[in-house]
Design a protein around this motif. Sequence first.
Motif, PDB file in Angstrom:
ATOM      1  N   GLU A 109     -65.819  58.663  -2.267  1.00  0.00           N
ATOM      2  CA  GLU A 109     -66.409  57.754  -3.035  1.00  0.00           C
ATOM      3  C   GLU A 109     -67.421  56.574  -2.257  1.00  0.00           C
ATOM      4  O   GLU A 109     -68.303  56.294  -2.897  1.00  0.00           O
ATOM      5  CB  GLU A 109     -65.272  56.950  -3.961  1.00  0.00           C
ATOM      6  CG  GLU A 109     -64.696  57.847  -5.216  1.00  0.00           C
ATOM      7  CD  GLU A 109     -63.458  57.477  -5.669  1.00  0.00           C
ATOM      8  OE1 GLU A 109     -62.900  58.151  -6.626  1.00  0.00           O
ATOM      9  OE2 GLU A 109     -63.061  56.175  -5.447  1.00  0.00           O
ATOM     10  N   GLN A 110     -66.594  56.244  -1.376  1.00  0.00           N
ATOM     11  CA  GLN A 110     -67.499  55.085  -0.494  1.00  0.00           C
ATOM     12  C   GLN A 110     -68.675  55.528  -0.088  1.00  0.00           C
ATOM     13  O   GLN A 110     -69.525  55.052  -0.075  1.00  0.00           O
ATOM     14  CB  GLN A 110     -66.356  54.482   0.507  1.00  0.00           C
ATOM     15  CG  GLN A 110     -65.244  53.769  -0.041  1.00  0.00           C
ATOM     16  CD  GLN A 110     -65.662  52.407  -0.516  1.00  0.00           C
ATOM     17  OE1 GLN A 110     -66.769  51.892  -0.272  1.00  0.00           O
ATOM     18  NE2 GLN A 110     -64.723  51.860  -1.341  1.00  0.00           N
ATOM     19  N   HIS A 111     -68.427  56.807   0.432  1.00  0.00           N
ATOM     20  CA  HIS A 111     -69.723  57.594   1.380  1.00  0.00           C
ATOM     21  C   HIS A 111     -70.747  57.627   0.026  1.00  0.00           C
ATOM     22  O   HIS A 111     -71.967  57.173   0.318  1.00  0.00           O
ATOM     23  CB  HIS A 111     -69.571  58.830   1.792  1.00  0.00           C
ATOM     24  CG  HIS A 111     -68.624  58.978   3.050  1.00  0.00           C
ATOM     25  ND1 HIS A 111     -68.300  59.972   3.734  1.00  0.00           N
ATOM     26  CD2 HIS A 111     -68.214  57.772   3.571  1.00  0.00           C
ATOM     27  CE1 HIS A 111     -68.025  59.705   4.878  1.00  0.00           C
ATOM     28  NE2 HIS A 111     -67.654  58.294   4.891  1.00  0.00           N
ATOM     29  N   ALA A 112     -70.388  58.245  -1.123  1.00  0.00           N
ATOM     30  CA  ALA A 112     -71.619  58.153  -2.377  1.00  0.00           C
ATOM     31  C   ALA A 112     -72.194  56.866  -2.630  1.00  0.00           C
ATOM     32  O   ALA A 112     -73.430  57.003  -2.888  1.00  0.00           O
ATOM     33  CB  ALA A 112     -70.918  58.896  -3.464  1.00  0.00           C
ATOM     34  N   ALA A 113     -71.268  55.996  -2.753  1.00  0.00           N
ATOM     35  CA  ALA A 113     -71.828  54.586  -3.252  1.00  0.00           C
ATOM     36  C   ALA A 113     -72.766  54.209  -2.154  1.00  0.00           C
ATOM     37  O   ALA A 113     -73.917  53.498  -2.537  1.00  0.00           O
ATOM     38  CB  ALA A 113     -70.690  53.598  -3.305  1.00  0.00           C
ATOM     39  N   LEU A 114     -72.630  54.192  -0.798  1.00  0.00           N
ATOM     40  CA  LEU A 114     -73.361  53.989   0.086  1.00  0.00           C
ATOM     41  C   LEU A 114     -74.668  54.656   0.302  1.00  0.00           C
ATOM     42  O   LEU A 114     -75.794  54.201   0.285  1.00  0.00           O
ATOM     43  CB  LEU A 114     -72.751  54.339   1.571  1.00  0.00           C
ATOM     44  CG  LEU A 114     -71.802  53.171   2.044  1.00  0.00           C
ATOM     45  CD1 LEU A 114     -71.265  53.488   3.347  1.00  0.00           C
ATOM     46  CD2 LEU A 114     -72.717  51.707   2.225  1.00  0.00           C
ATOM     47  N   GLU A 115     -74.710  56.105  -0.139  1.00  0.00           N
ATOM     48  CA  GLU A 115     -75.760  56.848   0.018  1.00  0.00           C
ATOM     49  C   GLU A 115     -76.785  56.521  -1.239  1.00  0.00           C
ATOM     50  O   GLU A 115     -77.881  56.588  -1.164  1.00  0.00           O
ATOM     51  CB  GLU A 115     -75.270  58.238   0.216  1.00  0.00           C
ATOM     52  CG  GLU A 115     -76.403  59.316   0.402  1.00  0.00           C
ATOM     53  CD  GLU A 115     -75.974  60.552   0.846  1.00  0.00           C
ATOM     54  OE1 GLU A 115     -74.699  60.748   0.887  1.00  0.00           O
ATOM     55  OE2 GLU A 115     -77.050  61.449   1.110  1.00  0.00           O
ATOM     56  N   GLN A 116     -76.018  56.310  -2.360  1.00  0.00           N
ATOM     57  CA  GLN A 116     -76.809  56.097  -3.445  1.00  0.00           C
ATOM     58  C   GLN A 116     -77.412  54.528  -3.519  1.00  0.00           C
ATOM     59  O   GLN A 116     -78.182  54.329  -4.248  1.00  0.00           O
ATOM     60  CB  GLN A 116     -76.071  56.276  -4.885  1.00  0.00           C
ATOM     61  CG  GLN A 116     -75.804  57.810  -5.068  1.00  0.00           C
ATOM     62  CD  GLN A 116     -74.452  58.280  -5.736  1.00  0.00           C
ATOM     63  OE1 GLN A 116     -73.686  57.019  -6.437  1.00  0.00           O
ATOM     64  NE2 GLN A 116     -73.899  59.192  -5.778  1.00  0.00           N
ATOM     65  N   GLY A 117     -77.149  53.783  -2.522  1.00  0.00           N
ATOM     66  CA  GLY A 117     -77.367  52.292  -2.732  1.00  0.00           C
ATOM     67  C   GLY A 117     -76.519  51.265  -3.489  1.00  0.00           C
ATOM     68  O   GLY A 117     -76.922  50.477  -3.684  1.00  0.00           O
TER      69      GLY A 117
END
Length: 708
Positions: free
Chosen positions: A378-386
Amino acid sequence: MTSTKQVSKNGILTSVTALKGVGAQLAKKLEKLGIYTLQDMLFHLPRQYADRTRVTPIGSLQPNQSVVIEAEVRGTDVVFGKRRSLICRVQDNTGTLSLRFYHFSNAQRATLATGARIRCYGETRRGASGLELYHPEYQLLSSNAAHSGLEETLTPIYPVTEGITQNRLRTLIKQALTHAKDFDFRGYLALLPTDTPEESAPAISIPNSLFEPLAYLHAPAKDADLAQLLAGEHPYQQVLIMEELTAYQLNLLRLREQRQQQAAVPLAVDKALEDQFIQALGFTLTSAQQRVVEDISQDLRLSIPMMRLLQGDVGSGKTVVAALAALHAIAHQQQVVIMAPTEILAEQHRLNFEKWFSPLGICVGSLTGKQKVKERREQHAALEQGVTQVVIGTHALFQDSVVFNRLALVIIDEQHRFGVHQRLSLRNKGNEHTGIPHQLIMTATPIPRTLAMSAYADLDYSVIDELPKGRIPVETVIISQQKRPEIIQRIDYACQQGRQAYWVCTLIENSEALEAQAAEEAATLLASTLPNLTVGLVHGRLKPVEKEQVMAQFKAGEIDLLVATTVIEVGVDVPNASLMIIENPERLGLAQLHQLRGRVGRGSIASHCVLLYGDKVSLNGKERLKAMRSTSDGFKIAEVDLQLRGPGEVLGTRQTGDIDFALADLRRDLYLMPKVNAYAQAIITLFPEHIAPLSERWLGKNTHYAQA
Ligand code: ADP
Ligand code: MG
């Protein structure tokens, strides 16, 4: 391979295979020493010298001397001690001495027969039977050959590698020197540290070629000042040291210049956002903090990547400066990453940033090793999506799977815990929109200016040289272990007053396991002696979750006395803790002690640090501890550490690999840095053509391949 190889006049970069006797195989081995060319060979300088020009009478030997002796064997025995060894007693007409061999053959034993005359080369040591030579080189002498065949010059001792003996290297270097007389030592600038004080002024004038210093240093005259050579203070050595430091400096300055060619997103300050943040803080920034924030603002406005080192003593308030830097990026819809060296610190930062940023509607994320797979995804996704604007974490951030949407600022806390490579790996996480991220590197390690100049010349440098108002300096006392019971009373008293204390167990023989064990034992003991107190325990062997739990309890005041290992060293902030006892402080560097001590004195209560030294502390050790008592100025402490323990300790490079100089020694030669810096600047503006050959000579060893 032929015996008629030609070496041209400008053949300084000729491959070593041009030397007689060097074929492909030997060349491979030489490569291991960084020797590819004749120049490399000539600059493979001795680290030591031995005096084999004269025989020393056994009666006048001192320990730790490199000597030649001539004597008669009085008896040779195999001794079974801790290790089996061969002991050979020898005697001249002034005394007796033992030779000790751990590896030996029966044939060797037989040649060392009673009555044989031998000449030995070796270093004297204090051994079980008085003075001994360990594994000396030796040769048997025919009856009356005494004093013939001794060396004409001092004997150089080189760094060697498997398969290359001292003798082999000596011969090769001698051969290289015969070619070198006419070499053009490109880039040579005749650098000499000219403003040395009058009495120690070098007795030579600046040589006009490097040949002379090299020839001398590979074979110093019989009457040379050996002590001076061993101390690296011979003027010829200094010529080379200046060159080496200058080359190194030029390299860092070049890195800096390269950085200035790169593109980054300009992040001008958003005053309104900044004011809103500062107003909610509950304190005003110190003027040092304001100045540093201004430095950072100026950097971030530009479209070249910032690369700034921020030094601020423990408790000087670096975190809030980091937050202000982060706001610059956030105002421009860019992302910020904050790297902490431990889970505990990452968690502390996360709490701080959430407290500060959530009211401003800024999304703070975190990435640590302990997270479950789902959470991490989830953290990775939130980072990647900005979605995440600021992410705080540990080494988990370095992973390739971490992708940013638009990373524009990297903040690294307590930088000496990270290696250069890790630092660089974050730099590469920018993308086509952000270019190279700006970088802010924060450290509590006070770095003396001269050292910063040499080790960090590629960085800009700011210092927070002021603590927030109202801090009372920590009073430090040095007390013997024998007074332990009194100290325990003192803890009891402090905690009864509603305060909290740390008990720190220091590293035993670099073993985390032993250290943890010592802490466990101390905790059990203290808990039983102080039944009214709640005693907590934290060490490196606990799971991150467990560590965090204990730290959180301590922070919340649920634990009175926290027994800890040095894991609490960096950054942990518990203002109510006012007493710290450090067991066996003599095991730590002063800079590290200073960091530990910085855990107390963070609130408005008078705090104390007790250095509980062991009975084995040396005189030098005690001197160092006194420095801790007499000053709370991290810079002064670092200077003392630098003198007593060397730059590795101060820079914290033990984990990351020391700077590997051929000749220079930062501890010894640091005083040259201002001069070196001036030279480097002058070379860049006046003689840029010298940069490449200098760097080739001193740094390029592994990058060039010679044209034979
Ligand atoms: P360090 O430089 O060691 O990282 P921190 O950033 O952890 O120091 O700050 C230490 C403590 O001082 C924190 O509790 C922080 O909130 C507080 N602090 C920081 N700046 C100021 C200031 N200007 N005035 C008062 N307290 C401050
Ligand atoms: Mg900090």
